[in-house]
Design an enzyme around this catalytic site. Structure first.
Site, mmCIF file in Angstrom:
data_model
loop_
_atom_site.group_PDB
_atom_site.id
_atom_site.type_symbol
_atom_site.label_atom_id
_atom_site.label_comp_id
_atom_site.label_asym_id
_atom_site.label_seq_id
_atom_site.Cartn_x
_atom_site.Cartn_y
_atom_site.Cartn_z
ATOM 1 N N ASP A 80 0.833 -1.194 0.000
ATOM 2 C CA ASP A 80 0.000 0.000 0.000
ATOM 3 C C ASP A 80 0.877 1.257 0.000
ATOM 4 O OD1 ASP A 80 -2.361 1.849 1.026
ATOM 5 O OD2 ASP A 80 -3.220 -0.100 0.550
ATOM 6 N N HIS A 111 -3.532 5.636 4.026
ATOM 7 C CA HIS A 111 -4.351 4.466 3.696
ATOM 8 C C HIS A 111 -3.766 3.177 4.267
ATOM 9 C CE1 HIS A 111 -6.056 1.351 0.918
ATOM 10 N NE2 HIS A 111 -7.148 2.025 1.169
ATOM 11 N N ASN A 202 -14.925 -0.507 -5.236
ATOM 12 C CA ASN A 202 -15.954 0.326 -4.614
ATOM 13 C C ASN A 202 -16.871 1.033 -5.597
ATOM 14 O OD1 ASN A 202 -14.807 -0.215 -2.117
ATOM 15 N ND2 ASN A 202 -13.555 1.621 -2.123
ATOM 16 N N SER A 266 -11.417 -2.035 0.967
ATOM 17 C CA SER A 266 -10.079 -2.168 1.558
ATOM 18 C C SER A 266 -10.172 -2.594 3.016
ATOM 19 C CB SER A 266 -9.336 -0.828 1.509
ATOM 20 O OG SER A 266 -8.879 -0.523 0.241
#
Length: 325
Positions: A80, A111, A202, A266
């Protein structure tokens, strides 16, 4: 169970794929062989809660108290934006910066830190507590602070996990196309018995399709549940889904010692990564193939759309004595 040993090496990242956040939608645009991606999160910095509902929903405290499994000895690589190594709730075992070997693997976006807290925030009486607080988390920085990265960089992050004998790899990003570089890395990691987890995407309201790498058969594809136990409205659906896990209004760690509440697939995949580390802690002989099968068989309930719902307590009960005949 395998333990990670760190290796240092120089990497060259070729920017052929771009990842970025724009609210909670996945936007794709073709230009000069570039494809834009999103990390699967929708941040709301204004909304704060004392506890995350998913912790009670998954019976995490009961499991810790009665089963005494905390993810000890299990290694998880979070591919990430990095992880905030100074956050009081997090203990980062190690990692690598794929973007630049001259810089740290610290998080300059937030994140990756958000995912790390869900998995392994420490029970220090402050902030939050993770599902697997004794798991070893590794920061594999494959995305820059502006959320850009490449297929080649992600593949190198996966290769780092292979070289360091990581048990679980979490990938919370997605795109619309199958890329040979990514596919090769996924297949190689799977052949080394690494458990691969990815978010499904998403953008259900605009382009509802499971994204890569979640779409690969070797990967555990995780969609997001809302607080009502049904599919979160933004969570992509498709036949590739392995399981649905909590992903709406999840409180977790953030950069600069902070906490935020956010929603997205996530976060759902981070819950599954934490849960599978508990299972490997209790039954180290399980293979990555076993873990995916146990996830499916232990999901006793389904959403109204027919997708299996992650059941952590049943996962551990069923998986503790599971043997693949």
């Amino acid at each position: 169970m395998k333990r990670a040993t760190l290796f240092s090496f120089t990497l060259l990242v070729i920017s052929s794929v771009i990842f970025w956040i724009l609210n909670d939608d996945l936007h794709m645009r073709e230009r000069d062989n570039n494809e834009k991606f999103s990390k699967e999160v929708n941040i709301d910095k204004n909304e704060q809660t004392e506890f995350t509902w998913s912790y009670e929903y998954l019976n995490v405290q009961e499991i810790h108290d009665t089963m005494q499994v905390f993810g000890e000895g299990i290694s998880i690589a979070i591919l990430d934006t990095g992880i905030d190594t100074t956050h009081k709730d997090l203990h980062v075992k190690g990692g690598v910066n794929i973007i630049s070997d001259q810089q740290s693997y610290d998080d300059d976006n937030g994140h990756g830190t958000h995912l790390a807290g869900i998995i392994a925030a420490q029970p220090n009486g402050q902030g939050i507590k993770g599902i697997a607080p004794k798991a070893d988390i590794y920061s594999v920085k494959v995305l820059k602070n502006d959320q850009t990265g490449s297929y080649e960089g992600i593949a190198k992050g996966i290769d780092w996990a292979i070289d360091n004998e990581i048990d679980i790899v979490l990938m919370s990003f997605g795109g619309s196309k199958d890329h040979p570089v990514l596919r090769k890395a996924i297949k190689k990691a799977y052949s080394k018995n690494i458990t691969l987890i990815a978010s499904t995407g998403n953008n259900a309201l605009s382009n509802n399709s499971i994204t890569y790498p979640a779409k690969y058969k070797e990967v555990i594809a995780v969609g997001a549940l809302a607080e009502n136990g049904q599919r979160w409205v933004g969570s992509n659906t498709g036949e590739e889904i392995t399981v649905m896990a909590p992903g709406q209004k999840i409180k977790s760690t953030y950069n600069d010692g902070d906490y935020i509440v956010s929603s997205g697939t996530s976060l759902a995949s981070a819950h599954v990564a934490g849960g599978l580390s508990l299972l490997l802690n209790s039954n180290p002989k399980l293979t990555n193939k076993d873990l995916k099968e146990i996830l499916k068989q232990s999901a006793l309930d389904k959403t109204s759309e027919g997708d299996p719902i992650f059941n952590l307590k049943e996962l551990l009960t069923f998986g503790k004595t599971y043997t693949n005949m």
